[in-house]
Design a protein around this motif. Structure first.
Motif, PDB file in Angstrom:
ATOM      1  N   ILE A  48       0.847  -1.195   0.000  1.00 17.84           N
ATOM      2  CA  ILE A  48       0.000   0.000   0.000  1.00 17.84           C
ATOM      3  C   ILE A  48       0.884   1.248   0.000  1.00 17.84           C
ATOM      4  N   ASP A  49       0.532   2.211  -0.850  1.00 17.66           N
ATOM      5  CA  ASP A  49       1.263   3.473  -0.931  1.00 17.66           C
ATOM      6  C   ASP A  49       1.002   4.272   0.355  1.00 17.66           C
ATOM      7  N   PRO A  50       2.069   4.697   1.065  1.00 18.38           N
ATOM      8  CA  PRO A  50       1.868   5.451   2.315  1.00 18.38           C
ATOM      9  C   PRO A  50       1.008   6.703   2.139  1.00 18.38           C
ATOM     10  N   ASP A  51       0.943   7.227   0.902  1.00 16.38           N
ATOM     11  CA  ASP A  51       0.121   8.404   0.634  1.00 16.38           C
ATOM     12  C   ASP A  51      -1.362   8.080   0.474  1.00 16.38           C
ATOM     13  N   ASP A  52      -1.697   6.800   0.360  1.00 12.56           N
ATOM     14  CA  ASP A  52      -3.095   6.400   0.197  1.00 12.56           C
ATOM     15  C   ASP A  52      -3.768   6.375   1.573  1.00 12.56           C
ATOM     16  N   GLY A  53      -4.206   7.573   2.007  1.00  5.39           N
ATOM     17  CA  GLY A  53      -4.694   7.773   3.363  1.00  5.39           C
ATOM     18  C   GLY A  53      -5.753   6.786   3.820  1.00  5.39           C
ATOM     19  N   GLU A  54      -6.742   6.546   2.970  1.00  2.00           N
ATOM     20  CA  GLU A  54      -7.852   5.672   3.378  1.00  2.00           C
ATOM     21  C   GLU A  54      -7.405   4.245   3.615  1.00  2.00           C
ATOM     22  N   ARG A  55      -6.596   3.742   2.682  1.00  3.54           N
ATOM     23  CA  ARG A  55      -6.153   2.346   2.835  1.00  3.54           C
ATOM     24  C   ARG A  55      -5.209   2.189   4.032  1.00  3.54           C
ATOM     25  N   VAL A  56      -4.343   3.190   4.250  1.00  2.48           N
ATOM     26  CA  VAL A  56      -3.418   3.102   5.382  1.00  2.48           C
ATOM     27  C   VAL A  56      -4.196   3.170   6.706  1.00  2.48           C
ATOM     28  N   VAL A  59      -5.482  -0.161   7.483  1.00  6.21           N
ATOM     29  CA  VAL A  59      -4.417  -1.026   8.026  1.00  6.21           C
ATOM     30  C   VAL A  59      -4.255  -0.746   9.525  1.00  6.21           C
ATOM     31  N   ALA A  60      -4.271   0.545   9.883  1.00  3.08           N
ATOM     32  CA  ALA A  60      -4.109   0.922  11.299  1.00  3.08           C
ATOM     33  C   ALA A  60      -5.233   0.348  12.145  1.00  3.08           C
ATOM     34  N   GLU A  61      -6.396   0.196  11.534  1.00  3.21           N
ATOM     35  CA  GLU A  61      -7.544  -0.327  12.272  1.00  3.21           C
ATOM     36  C   GLU A  61      -7.475  -1.845  12.410  1.00  3.21           C
ATOM     37  N   ASP A  62      -7.095  -2.521  11.330  1.00  8.86           N
ATOM     38  CA  ASP A  62      -7.244  -3.986  11.371  1.00  8.86           C
ATOM     39  C   ASP A  62      -5.950  -4.775  11.549  1.00  8.86           C
ATOM     40  N   CYS A  63      -4.773  -4.148  11.511  1.00  8.63           N
ATOM     41  CA  CYS A  63      -3.563  -4.956  11.686  1.00  8.63           C
ATOM     42  C   CYS A  63      -3.424  -5.356  13.160  1.00  8.63           C
ATOM     43  N   GLU A  64      -2.726  -6.454  13.351  1.00 10.60           N
ATOM     44  CA  GLU A  64      -2.542  -6.936  14.717  1.00 10.60           C
ATOM     45  C   GLU A  64      -1.192  -6.432  15.226  1.00 10.60           C
ATOM     46  N   LEU A  65      -1.201  -5.645  16.309  1.00 11.85           N
ATOM     47  CA  LEU A  65       0.047  -5.076  16.844  1.00 11.85           C
ATOM     48  C   LEU A  65       0.306  -5.629  18.231  1.00 11.85           C
ATOM     49  N   GLU A  66       1.508  -6.134  18.442  1.00 11.88           N
ATOM     50  CA  GLU A  66       1.885  -6.566  19.793  1.00 11.88           C
ATOM     51  C   GLU A  66       3.163  -5.853  20.178  1.00 11.88           C
ATOM     52  N   MET A  67       3.095  -5.135  21.295  1.00 17.82           N
ATOM     53  CA  MET A  67       4.247  -4.390  21.784  1.00 17.82           C
ATOM     54  C   MET A  67       4.686  -5.049  23.089  1.00 17.82           C
ATOM     55  N   ASP A  68       5.774  -5.808  23.044  1.00 22.12           N
ATOM     56  CA  ASP A  68       6.217  -6.492  24.265  1.00 22.12           C
ATOM     57  C   ASP A  68       7.072  -5.572  25.128  1.00 22.12           C
ATOM     58  N   VAL A  96       2.613   8.643   7.344  1.00 21.28           N
ATOM     59  CA  VAL A  96       1.617   7.799   8.005  1.00 21.28           C
ATOM     60  C   VAL A  96       1.144   8.457   9.307  1.00 21.28           C
ATOM     61  N   ALA A  97       2.087   9.062  10.040  1.00 23.37           N
ATOM     62  CA  ALA A  97       1.748   9.683  11.325  1.00 23.37           C
ATOM     63  C   ALA A  97       0.939  10.966  11.145  1.00 23.37           C
ATOM     64  N   ALA A  98       0.951  11.536   9.935  1.00 19.72           N
ATOM     65  CA  ALA A  98       0.171  12.753   9.678  1.00 19.72           C
ATOM     66  C   ALA A  98      -1.276  12.428   9.305  1.00 19.72           C
ATOM     67  N   ASN A  99      -1.582  11.143   9.111  1.00 21.52           N
ATOM     68  CA  ASN A  99      -2.902  10.700   8.670  1.00 21.52           C
ATOM     69  C   ASN A  99      -3.884  10.670   9.867  1.00 21.52           C
ATOM     70  N   PRO A 100      -4.940  11.525   9.840  1.00 26.20           N
ATOM     71  CA  PRO A 100      -5.834  11.594  11.005  1.00 26.20           C
ATOM     72  C   PRO A 100      -6.535  10.268  11.315  1.00 26.20           C
ATOM     73  N   GLY A 101      -6.828   9.478  10.279  1.00 27.82           N
ATOM     74  CA  GLY A 101      -7.472   8.174  10.500  1.00 27.82           C
ATOM     75  C   GLY A 101      -6.549   7.223  11.236  1.00 27.82           C
ATOM     76  N   VAL A 102      -5.265   7.276  10.906  1.00 29.39           N
ATOM     77  CA  VAL A 102      -4.271   6.444  11.605  1.00 29.39           C
ATOM     78  C   VAL A 102      -4.164   6.910  13.051  1.00 29.39           C
ATOM     79  N   ARG A 103      -4.108   8.222  13.256  1.00 32.97           N
ATOM     80  CA  ARG A 103      -3.939   8.760  14.610  1.00 32.97           C
ATOM     81  C   ARG A 103      -5.109   8.361  15.513  1.00 32.97           C
ATOM     82  N   GLU A 104      -6.307   8.377  14.929  1.00 32.72           N
ATOM     83  CA  GLU A 104      -7.487   7.997  15.709  1.00 32.72           C
ATOM     84  C   GLU A 104      -7.356   6.544  16.195  1.00 32.72           C
ATOM     85  N   GLN A 105      -6.909   5.664  15.311  1.00 31.69           N
ATOM     86  CA  GLN A 105      -6.764   4.251  15.681  1.00 31.69           C
ATOM     87  C   GLN A 105      -5.652   4.054  16.716  1.00 31.69           C
ATOM     88  N   MET A 106      -4.565   4.811  16.572  1.00 31.74           N
ATOM     89  CA  MET A 106      -3.453   4.676  17.521  1.00 31.74           C
ATOM     90  C   MET A 106      -3.868   5.167  18.906  1.00 31.74           C
TER      91      MET A 106
END
Ligand code: DC
Length: 211
Positions: A48-56, A59-68, A96-106
């Motif tokens: 996915i192109d990092p500039d493709d805000g909606e698709r990224v 990803v932020a919503e549905d990817c599985e993240l584990e921070m040990d 990616v960090a400038a994307n408001p949709g990503v920030r909401e999920q984070m």
């Protein structure tokens, strides 16, 4: 819930100080920059192109993240600890960090993380200003640009000081200039210039604030 927020630019000493504080206080530690890096990694891996805000943002919503706690980062079950620090992710992460949709999920994930643990020492760019405005203590670490670049270039031995310094200046400008949750000091933050200070001294000053 006991939250200590540590914000500041790259190379200001956030990670080292936050880890030491977490250990002293018996709290868990969360590196939110690693979360933005992990989403960037997941997007790149899915082509996915990092500039493709909606698709990224999806990803932020549905990817599985584990921070040990030991710093291991897993993305969709695979260890990405090394890759999230690599040049490809570092180049794309500010977009990616400038994307408001990503920030909401984070934001949602970071609040859930803290709730599960009853708090923690959480480092990032917008922790005291946006994610946990009611944190028990908000710390803002900073240091002169050349000091931060020199710290970073010692961590990434395969890149020259000039390359690291230029990348840091570029990311500073993007992180501070973006429209959504830019890097800035929280109004009541405890501000420390770490340019001339060792880790122990910084931790001591922060501990004094908590006392
Ligand atoms: O701390 P770091 O360099 O690993 O952070 C990676 C990027 O993520 C950085 O360019 C800023 C962004 N970031 C953010 O926007 N908000 C956070 N809370 C943490 C990091």
């Amino acid at each position: 819930m006991r939250v200590i927020a540590i914000d500041g630019p790259a190379g200001s000493g956030k990670s080292t100080v936050a880890r030491a504080l977490a250990q002293k206080l018996g709290l868990d530690y969360l590196d939110t920059g690693a979360m933005y890096r992990a989403v960037t990694f997941a997007a790149l891996r899915r082509g996915i192109d990092p500039d493709d805000g909606e698709r990224v943002a999806r990803v932020a919503e549905d990817c599985e993240l584990e921070m040990d706690d030991d710093g291991t980062v897993r993305v969709d079950g695979a260890d990405a600890t090394i890759e999230i620090r690599g040049p490809e992710v570092t180049r794309a992460v500010s977009i990616v960090a400038a994307n408001p949709g990503v920030r909401e999920q984070m934001r949602r994930r970071q609040r859930a993380w803290a709730e599960r643990r009853g708090g923690g020492v959480i480092e990032g760019r917008d922790i005291g200003t946006v994610v946990f405005p009611d944190a028990e203590l908000k710390v803002y670490l900073d240091a002169r640009p050349e000091v931060r670049a020199s710290r970073r270039s010692k961590e990434v031995s395969d890149l020259s000081y000039e390359t690291v310094a230029a990348d840091l200046a570029r990311r500073d400008a993007l992180d501070q200039g973006r429209a959504h949750d830019p890097l800035r000091e929280a109004p009541n933050a405890f501000v420390v210039d770490t340019s001339e200070l060792g880790v122990d001294e910084i931790v001591e000053r922060v501990m004094e604030r908590l006392a």
